[in-house]
Design a protein around this motif. Sequence first.
Motif, PDB file in Angstrom:
ATOM      1  N   SER A   7       1.030  -1.496  -0.104  1.00 17.27           N
ATOM      2  CA  SER A   7       0.385   0.239  -0.027  1.00 17.27           C
ATOM      3  C   SER A   7       1.176   0.542  -0.216  1.00 17.27           C
ATOM      4  CB  SER A   7      -0.546   0.249   1.110  1.00 17.27           C
ATOM      5  OG  SER A   7      -0.057  -0.152   2.924  1.00 17.27           O
ATOM      6  N   GLY A   8       0.104   2.156  -0.351  1.00 15.40           N
ATOM      7  CA  GLY A   8       1.075   3.593  -0.216  1.00 15.40           C
ATOM      8  C   GLY A   8       1.469   4.661  -1.350  1.00 15.40           C
ATOM      9  N   GLY A   9       0.977   3.177  -2.554  1.00 13.45           N
ATOM     10  CA  GLY A   9       1.293   4.397  -3.891  1.00 13.45           C
ATOM     11  C   GLY A   9       0.604   5.045  -3.892  1.00 13.45           C
ATOM     12  N   ASP A  10       1.042   6.432  -5.056  1.00  7.42           N
ATOM     13  CA  ASP A  10       0.322   7.840  -5.693  1.00  7.42           C
ATOM     14  C   ASP A  10       0.539   8.405  -6.911  1.00  7.42           C
ATOM     15  OD1 ASP A  10      -1.093   9.790  -2.893  1.00  7.42           O
ATOM     16  OD2 ASP A  10      -1.539   9.107  -4.974  1.00  7.42           O
ATOM     17  N   LEU A  11       0.615   9.211  -7.026  1.00  6.22           N
ATOM     18  CA  LEU A  11       0.949   9.755  -7.761  1.00  6.22           C
ATOM     19  C   LEU A  11       1.762  11.413  -7.089  1.00  6.22           C
ATOM     20  CD1 LEU A  11       1.249  11.595 -10.134  1.00  6.22           C
ATOM     21  CD2 LEU A  11      -1.211  12.879 -10.257  1.00  6.22           C
ATOM     22  N   VAL A  12       2.795  11.444  -7.328  1.00  5.02           N
ATOM     23  CA  VAL A  12       3.689  12.189  -6.768  1.00  5.02           C
ATOM     24  C   VAL A  12       4.545  13.452  -7.508  1.00  5.02           C
ATOM     25  CG1 VAL A  12       5.867  10.372  -6.176  1.00  5.02           C
ATOM     26  CG2 VAL A  12       5.273  12.618  -4.462  1.00  5.02           C
ATOM     27  N   GLN A  13       4.613  14.474  -7.249  1.00  3.29           N
ATOM     28  CA  GLN A  13       5.541  14.761  -8.336  1.00  3.29           C
ATOM     29  C   GLN A  13       7.114  15.214  -8.396  1.00  3.29           C
ATOM     30  OE1 GLN A  13       4.437  19.359  -7.703  1.00  3.29           O
ATOM     31  NE2 GLN A  13       3.212  19.469  -8.299  1.00  3.29           N
ATOM     32  N   PRO A  14       7.565  15.271  -9.580  1.00  2.00           N
ATOM     33  CA  PRO A  14       9.107  15.389  -9.229  1.00  2.00           C
ATOM     34  C   PRO A  14       9.508  15.824  -8.157  1.00  2.00           C
ATOM     35  CG  PRO A  14       8.406  15.564 -11.832  1.00  2.00           C
ATOM     36  CD  PRO A  14       7.167  15.684 -10.943  1.00  2.00           C
ATOM     37  N   GLY A  15      10.856  15.090  -7.653  1.00  2.00           N
ATOM     38  CA  GLY A  15      11.493  15.837  -5.782  1.00  2.00           C
ATOM     39  C   GLY A  15      10.955  15.536  -5.203  1.00  2.00           C
ATOM     40  N   GLY A  16       9.496  14.560  -5.293  1.00  2.00           N
ATOM     41  CA  GLY A  16       8.341  14.493  -3.825  1.00  2.00           C
ATOM     42  C   GLY A  16       8.826  13.012  -3.028  1.00  2.00           C
ATOM     43  N   SER A  17       8.160  12.844  -1.937  1.00  2.00           N
ATOM     44  CA  SER A  17       8.864  11.543  -1.185  1.00  2.00           C
ATOM     45  C   SER A  17       7.340  10.804  -0.979  1.00  2.00           C
ATOM     46  CB  SER A  17       9.317  11.624  -0.458  1.00  2.00           C
ATOM     47  OG  SER A  17      10.153  12.858   0.170  1.00  2.00           O
ATOM     48  N   LEU A  18       8.109   9.634  -0.853  1.00  2.00           N
ATOM     49  CA  LEU A  18       6.597   8.844  -0.621  1.00  2.00           C
ATOM     50  C   LEU A  18       6.761   7.357   0.039  1.00  2.00           C
ATOM     51  CD1 LEU A  18       3.969   9.015  -1.824  1.00  2.00           C
ATOM     52  CD2 LEU A  18       4.464   6.890  -3.145  1.00  2.00           C
ATOM     53  N   ARG A  19       6.166   7.094   1.247  1.00  2.00           N
ATOM     54  CA  ARG A  19       6.279   5.571   2.275  1.00  2.00           C
ATOM     55  C   ARG A  19       5.942   4.287   1.274  1.00  2.00           C
ATOM     56  NH1 ARG A  19       6.101   4.370   8.636  1.00  2.00           N
ATOM     57  NH2 ARG A  19       7.457   3.655   8.737  1.00  2.00           N
ATOM     58  N   LEU A  20       5.996   3.311   1.082  1.00  2.00           N
ATOM     59  CA  LEU A  20       5.625   2.379   0.790  1.00  2.00           C
ATOM     60  C   LEU A  20       5.268   1.773   2.032  1.00  2.00           C
ATOM     61  CD1 LEU A  20       6.249   1.831  -3.115  1.00  2.00           C
ATOM     62  CD2 LEU A  20       4.656   3.146  -1.793  1.00  2.00           C
ATOM     63  N   VAL A  66      18.839   3.874  -6.434  1.00  2.00           N
ATOM     64  CA  VAL A  66      18.289   4.419  -5.537  1.00  2.00           C
ATOM     65  C   VAL A  66      19.046   4.314  -4.280  1.00  2.00           C
ATOM     66  CG1 VAL A  66      16.340   2.683  -6.352  1.00  2.00           C
ATOM     67  CG2 VAL A  66      17.102   2.065  -4.798  1.00  2.00           C
ATOM     68  N   LYS A  67      20.328   3.921  -4.554  1.00  2.00           N
ATOM     69  CA  LYS A  67      20.867   4.256  -3.303  1.00  2.00           C
ATOM     70  C   LYS A  67      21.075   5.588  -3.100  1.00  2.00           C
ATOM     71  CE  LYS A  67      24.257   1.379  -3.253  1.00  2.00           C
ATOM     72  NZ  LYS A  67      25.331   0.466  -3.513  1.00  2.00           N
ATOM     73  N   GLY A  68      20.823   6.309  -1.427  1.00  2.00           N
ATOM     74  CA  GLY A  68      20.700   7.362  -0.777  1.00  2.00           C
ATOM     75  C   GLY A  68      19.773   7.904  -1.205  1.00  2.00           C
ATOM     76  N   ARG A  69      17.798   6.935  -1.946  1.00  2.00           N
ATOM     77  CA  ARG A  69      17.109   8.099  -2.008  1.00  2.00           C
ATOM     78  C   ARG A  69      16.379   6.938  -1.524  1.00  2.00           C
ATOM     79  NH1 ARG A  69      14.768   8.761  -6.724  1.00  2.00           N
ATOM     80  NH2 ARG A  69      15.794   6.964  -7.459  1.00  2.00           N
ATOM     81  N   PHE A  70      16.221   6.202  -1.243  1.00  2.00           N
ATOM     82  CA  PHE A  70      15.358   5.154  -0.569  1.00  2.00           C
ATOM     83  C   PHE A  70      15.998   4.451   0.035  1.00  2.00           C
ATOM     84  CE2 PHE A  70      12.994   4.343  -5.159  1.00  2.00           C
ATOM     85  CZ  PHE A  70      13.050   5.184  -5.227  1.00  2.00           C
ATOM     86  N   THR A  71      14.820   4.300   1.634  1.00  2.00           N
ATOM     87  CA  THR A  71      15.062   3.917   2.521  1.00  2.00           C
ATOM     88  C   THR A  71      14.306   2.689   3.188  1.00  2.00           C
ATOM     89  OG1 THR A  71      16.597   5.594   3.297  1.00  2.00           O
ATOM     90  CG2 THR A  71      15.899   3.612   4.867  1.00  2.00           C
ATOM     91  N   ILE A  72      15.222   1.266   3.154  1.00  2.00           N
ATOM     92  CA  ILE A  72      14.625   0.030   3.486  1.00  2.00           C
ATOM     93  C   ILE A  72      14.339  -0.058   4.812  1.00  2.00           C
ATOM     94  CG2 ILE A  72      15.503  -1.597   3.039  1.00  2.00           C
ATOM     95  CD1 ILE A  72      13.798  -3.910   2.141  1.00  2.00           C
ATOM     96  N   SER A  73      12.997  -0.217   5.391  1.00  2.00           N
ATOM     97  CA  SER A  73      13.190  -0.843   6.936  1.00  2.00           C
ATOM     98  C   SER A  73      11.575  -1.493   7.387  1.00  2.00           C
ATOM     99  CB  SER A  73      12.284   0.426   7.620  1.00  2.00           C
ATOM    100  OG  SER A  73      11.586   0.820   7.172  1.00  2.00           O
ATOM    101  N   MET A  85      10.495   6.593   0.113  1.00  2.00           N
ATOM    102  CA  MET A  85      11.127   7.191  -1.404  1.00  2.00           C
ATOM    103  C   MET A  85      12.187   8.351  -1.864  1.00  2.00           C
ATOM    104  SD  MET A  85       9.686   4.314  -3.301  1.00  2.00           S
ATOM    105  CE  MET A  85       7.732   5.547  -3.462  1.00  2.00           C
ATOM    106  N   THR A  86      12.870   9.365  -1.103  1.00  2.00           N
ATOM    107  CA  THR A  86      12.609  10.806  -1.178  1.00  2.00           C
ATOM    108  C   THR A  86      13.368  11.171  -2.658  1.00  2.00           C
ATOM    109  OG1 THR A  86      14.583  10.873  -0.698  1.00  2.00           O
ATOM    110  CG2 THR A  86      13.455  10.594   0.933  1.00  2.00           C
ATOM    111  N   ASN A  87      13.229  12.044  -3.239  1.00  2.00           N
ATOM    112  CA  ASN A  87      14.058  12.873  -4.153  1.00  2.00           C
ATOM    113  C   ASN A  87      13.303  12.083  -5.354  1.00  2.00           C
ATOM    114  OD1 ASN A  87      15.608  14.648  -5.770  1.00  2.00           O
ATOM    115  ND2 ASN A  87      16.784  13.320  -5.565  1.00  2.00           N
ATOM    116  N   LEU A  88      12.031  11.942  -6.398  1.00  2.00           N
ATOM    117  CA  LEU A  88      11.973  10.924  -6.715  1.00  2.00           C
ATOM    118  C   LEU A  88      11.266  11.881  -8.069  1.00  2.00           C
ATOM    119  CD1 LEU A  88       8.950   9.196  -4.724  1.00  2.00           C
ATOM    120  CD2 LEU A  88      10.583   8.228  -6.101  1.00  2.00           C
ATOM    121  N   THR A  89      11.810  11.159  -8.828  1.00  2.00           N
ATOM    122  CA  THR A  89      11.723  10.789 -10.728  1.00  2.00           C
ATOM    123  C   THR A  89      10.988  10.344 -11.205  1.00  2.00           C
ATOM    124  OG1 THR A  89      13.517   9.543 -11.406  1.00  2.00           O
ATOM    125  CG2 THR A  89      14.316  11.745 -10.359  1.00  2.00           C
TER     126      THR A  89
END
Length: 118
Positions: A7-20, A66-73, A85-89
């Motif tokens: 869950s958590g998918g969405d439409l996001v603008q470039p440079g935005g963040s999202l958490r799945l 994705v290294k440096g932009r995405f973090t798994i936990s 996920m940060t700094n999305l393109t």
Amino acid sequence: EVRLVESGGDLVQPGGSLRLSCQASGFTFSASNMGWARQAPGKEIEWIASMTPSAGVGDRFYTESVKGRFTISRDNVNFRLFLQMTNLTPADTATYYCVKGLRSVAPRGQGTLVTVSS
């Protein structure tokens, strides 16, 4: 039976963040390597992130893109896996899958769609 629900998918603008998020059931989550894969439109599915059960920082692995932009936990108490996920393109636009295993693409859930667009 392994069951993984993203869950958590969405439409996001470039440079935005999202958490799945991924809710796992049907297996011993706290003892399992877990990860994320994604499939962009018209492309093969690719592994992007994994972590071992210990959840230590040194036990997390990422594909170069994705290294440096995405973090798994993970939350081993509630059997949940996350991907921050940060700094999305626009190149990150894909269906994202929760995966059981290390550097693998299966077994996986049904996926959640992330669209990066202005």
